[in-house]
Structure formats: C-alpha cells, structure tokens
Design a protein around this motif. Structure first.
Motif, short mmCIF file in Angstrom:
data_model
loop_
_atom_site.label_atom_id
_atom_site.label_comp_id
_atom_site.label_asym_id
_atom_site.label_seq_id
_atom_site.Cartn_x
_atom_site.Cartn_y
_atom_site.Cartn_z
N SER A 187 0.75 5.62 -4.99
CA SER A 187 0.66 4.20 -4.66
C SER A 187 -0.78 3.83 -4.36
CB SER A 187 1.54 3.89 -3.44
OG SER A 187 0.99 4.52 -2.29
N LEU A 188 -1.07 2.52 -4.37
CA LEU A 188 -2.43 2.08 -4.01
C LEU A 188 -2.76 2.43 -2.56
CD1 LEU A 188 -3.24 -1.38 -5.64
CD2 LEU A 188 -3.87 0.91 -6.38
N GLU A 189 -1.75 2.43 -1.70
CA GLU A 189 -1.98 2.80 -0.31
C GLU A 189 -2.45 4.25 -0.20
OE1 GLU A 189 0.70 1.16 -1.36
OE2 GLU A 189 0.28 -0.79 -0.43
N GLU A 190 -1.81 5.14 -0.94
CA GLU A 190 -2.23 6.56 -0.94
C GLU A 190 -3.63 6.71 -1.51
OE1 GLU A 190 1.26 9.52 -1.86
OE2 GLU A 190 1.52 7.75 -3.13
N LEU A 191 -3.90 6.01 -2.60
CA LEU A 191 -5.21 6.10 -3.24
C LEU A 191 -6.30 5.53 -2.36
CD1 LEU A 191 -4.06 5.12 -6.82
CD2 LEU A 191 -4.94 7.36 -6.13
N GLU A 192 -5.99 4.46 -1.66
CA GLU A 192 -6.97 3.85 -0.75
C GLU A 192 -7.40 4.86 0.32
OE1 GLU A 192 -7.37 -0.26 1.91
OE2 GLU A 192 -5.43 0.38 1.11
N ARG A 193 -6.45 5.62 0.85
CA ARG A 193 -6.79 6.64 1.86
C ARG A 193 -7.60 7.77 1.24
NH1 ARG A 193 -1.37 5.49 3.52
NH2 ARG A 193 -0.56 7.25 2.34
N LEU A 194 -7.29 8.13 0.00
CA LEU A 194 -7.97 9.25 -0.66
C LEU A 194 -9.41 8.94 -1.07
CD1 LEU A 194 -5.26 10.75 -3.05
CD2 LEU A 194 -6.43 11.97 -1.20
N MET A 195 -9.63 7.72 -1.54
CA MET A 195 -10.90 7.39 -2.20
C MET A 195 -12.06 7.17 -1.25
SD MET A 195 -10.37 7.73 -5.38
CE MET A 195 -9.32 9.07 -4.85
N GLY A 196 -11.79 6.79 -0.02
CA GLY A 196 -12.87 6.60 0.93
C GLY A 196 -13.66 5.32 0.71
N ASP A 197 -14.92 5.32 1.18
CA ASP A 197 -15.72 4.09 1.23
C ASP A 197 -16.20 3.59 -0.11
OD1 ASP A 197 -15.46 4.13 3.96
OD2 ASP A 197 -17.29 5.30 4.27
N ASP A 198 -16.14 4.39 -1.15
CA ASP A 198 -16.63 3.94 -2.46
C ASP A 198 -15.66 2.98 -3.14
OD1 ASP A 198 -18.92 5.45 -2.22
OD2 ASP A 198 -18.05 7.20 -3.20
N PHE A 199 -14.45 2.88 -2.63
CA PHE A 199 -13.44 1.99 -3.20
C PHE A 199 -12.96 1.00 -2.15
CE2 PHE A 199 -13.55 5.42 -6.15
CZ PHE A 199 -13.07 4.95 -7.36
N PHE A 200 -12.59 -0.21 -2.61
CA PHE A 200 -12.15 -1.26 -1.69
C PHE A 200 -10.89 -1.92 -2.24
CE2 PHE A 200 -12.04 -5.43 0.27
CZ PHE A 200 -12.45 -5.19 1.57
N ARG A 201 -9.91 -2.11 -1.36
CA ARG A 201 -8.66 -2.79 -1.73
C ARG A 201 -8.90 -4.30 -1.64
NH1 ARG A 201 -3.18 -1.22 -1.04
NH2 ARG A 201 -1.87 -2.73 -2.12
N VAL A 202 -9.21 -4.93 -2.77
CA VAL A 202 -9.57 -6.34 -2.75
C VAL A 202 -8.36 -7.25 -2.60
CG1 VAL A 202 -11.71 -6.03 -4.04
CG2 VAL A 202 -9.58 -6.43 -5.28
N ASN A 203 -7.20 -6.80 -3.06
CA ASN A 203 -5.96 -7.54 -2.89
C ASN A 203 -4.80 -6.56 -3.07
OD1 ASN A 203 -5.52 -7.31 -5.77
ND2 ASN A 203 -6.86 -9.07 -6.07
N ARG A 204 -3.59 -7.08 -3.13
CA ARG A 204 -2.43 -6.19 -3.22
C ARG A 204 -2.37 -5.43 -4.55
NH1 ARG A 204 1.19 -7.19 0.86
NH2 ARG A 204 0.85 -9.12 2.03
N GLN A 205 -3.07 -5.93 -5.55
CA GLN A 205 -2.94 -5.36 -6.89
C GLN A 205 -4.09 -4.45 -7.29
OE1 GLN A 205 -2.48 -8.39 -9.90
NE2 GLN A 205 -1.91 -6.94 -11.50
N TYR A 206 -5.27 -4.63 -6.69
CA TYR A 206 -6.46 -3.93 -7.18
C TYR A 206 -7.20 -3.15 -6.09
CZ TYR A 206 -6.36 -6.14 -11.77
OH TYR A 206 -6.01 -6.52 -13.04
N LEU A 207 -7.66 -1.95 -6.48
CA LEU A 207 -8.55 -1.10 -5.69
C LEU A 207 -9.77 -0.82 -6.55
CD1 LEU A 207 -8.95 0.72 -3.12
CD2 LEU A 207 -7.78 2.54 -4.39
N LEU A 208 -10.95 -1.31 -6.13
CA LEU A 208 -12.13 -1.29 -7.00
C LEU A 208 -13.19 -0.29 -6.53
CD1 LEU A 208 -12.82 -5.10 -7.63
CD2 LEU A 208 -11.32 -3.55 -8.89
#
Length: 258
Positions: A187-208
């Motif tokens: 899920s994006l929630e799991e990926l957000e925790r894994l990716m750290g500061d180089d990625f940002f959850r800009v909205n419910r659909q995208y992690l950049l």
C-alpha cells in the motif's frame, strides 16, 4: 500528569478533555491552545508539559510548524480527521495518532502507550550509548531496491530509478524515470514508511520522489499543481492545507528538522 492540548475546535477540545479525565483522574489539562502562533509563544516560555495532545490542521497552519520552531522533548499524541499526516507525525515526537471522531477507548489506549513507553525508557536509562545509536540506525535504514511484479517475473528495482508511486483501480503501481510501469504488492502507507524523506505523499493517490519534481505553481483554488521531470498523463495536485508541509519538504528543510 500535566497535559497540554492544542485544538482549535471548541467542541472537539471539550470532548477530548472529558475523555482524558474519565480515563485518567490523575491528569490535569493545564492549557488549551488554538493556533500555531499561540502555541509557539506559549512553548517558548519554557513550560514543559508531560504530554501533548495536538490537532494537526489548525486555523493558521499545521501543528508540525510549532515543533519546527520550538524544540521540545515532550511526547505528542496527534489527533486529526486525516490519515495522510501519519508518517510525519511519528517523525516529530509523536507516540500515537488518533483519527477523529476520537473515542474514549482510543484515548485510553494512547495513554496506556504513553505510560508503557515512560516505564520502558526509565528502566533503560543506563543502557550504553551504542545501543541507542544502533537502534536509530536500524529505524532509519531504507531499502536499496524493491521487488516488483512483471508478468510471471519478480524483479529487484532500484529505489533510485523510481519517480513515483500511485494508486489506480485499488492497485499500487510504480512509475520509473525510464517511463516504465510496474505493480507492487504494498500500500502507499507501507511505501511511505519505507521510502523515508526522499519521497512525499502529496495526496491520497500519489507518493513522489523529490528528484521527479520540476516545479510547482498555484492554481486559482490555491492548490499546488506539480510539474514533473518525466512525462506522466495525470495532473498531480497538493491541497491548500498540505502545501506548506510539501514546500518545506521540497526544500529539504523538513528532513533536516527531523
């Protein structure tokens, strides 16, 4: 125990105070603050509560701005109607994250967690410095690649090659700097925790990935429209409320403050 409450909705503040007092009769809510500005001025006086309950979206900004401006070591229980701020909450002094409407049971569990952490840290004060350093390194450790699916193959994909993650039809996809698309069973929630500061959850659909962002500009509705260094068909926006946090992350200030 002295508790500081940061909440700009009077009814929500009253309900939370009532729940706290019912759960733990030994607590004292010493102050209720209603804005980022007021909270900064209050905490700069050197007042140190034992615990903070804080809403995230306040009338004049996000409560994260308070803790960027004032260094405190007090644990924080964040309260919000949105789950998209969860990662940043735990990168501050957050020990729990309660979604509104907040129940008495949720408050009880959050306070139990606070007391458990307090007992644990008190018991381990004499542990060697290397223990804490090694623990911090493990927490901050990020993967160098992810396993992605392509037909009947499982392929290791370097994190450096990933431009963004997105959700479509309830599935999670990776889009690379080479314009390739892969599915991934996270899920994006799991990926957000894994990716750290180089990625940002800009909205419910995208992690950049920060490196995928060319620039951003405000729309008439004051949302931020993001322009990418890659070709991607969908328009990606950041809400007015989340824009300050995004811009702070884009400059790198958010990561340095953690």
């Amino acid at each position: 125990m002295n508790i500081l409450l940061i909440e700009d909705e009077e009814l929500a503040a009253d309900d939370l105070i009532t729940a706290i007092r019912r759960v733990d009769t030994q607590t004292d809510v010493i102050k209720t603050l209603v804005s980022v500005k007021e909270s900064i001025e209050y905490l700069k006086q050197g007042i140190v509560p034992d615990l903070i309950f804080s809403d995230i979206q306040l009338g004049d900004g996000l409560s994260f701005e308070i803790f960027d401006m004032v260094h405190i070591e007090t644990p924080i229980i964040f309260c919000t109607a949105y789950n998209e701020y969860m990662l940043h909450a735990f990168r501050t002094n957050g020990i729990d994250y309660l979604l509104k409407p907040i129940t008495e049971n949720a408050v009880s569990e959050a306070l139990a967690k606070y007391y458990a952490l307090k007992r644990s840290f008190t018991a381990n004060l004499n542990l060697p410095h290397d223990f804490y350093r090694n623990l911090l390194e493990k927490v901050n450790q990020k993967p160098i690649s992810l396993l992605v699916n392509q037909k009947d193959k499982i392929i290791p994909l370097s994190i450096q090659d990933i431009a963004l993650f997105y959700i479509e039809h309830e599935s999670t996809f990776i889009f690379t700097f080479g314009s390739k698309t892969f599915t991934i069973g996270k899920s994006l929630e799991e990926l957000e925790r894994l990716m750290g500061d180089d990625f940002f959850r800009v909205n419910r659909q995208y992690l950049l990935n920060r490196q995928a962002i060319k620039h951003a500009s405000y729309s008439l509705s004051r949302k931020l429209i993001i322009y990418l260094t890659i070709s991607h068909q969908q328009t990606i926006t950041v809400s007015k409320e989340k824009s300050p946090l995004f811009l702070s992350w884009l400059t790198g200030a958010l990561g340095r403050g953690l």
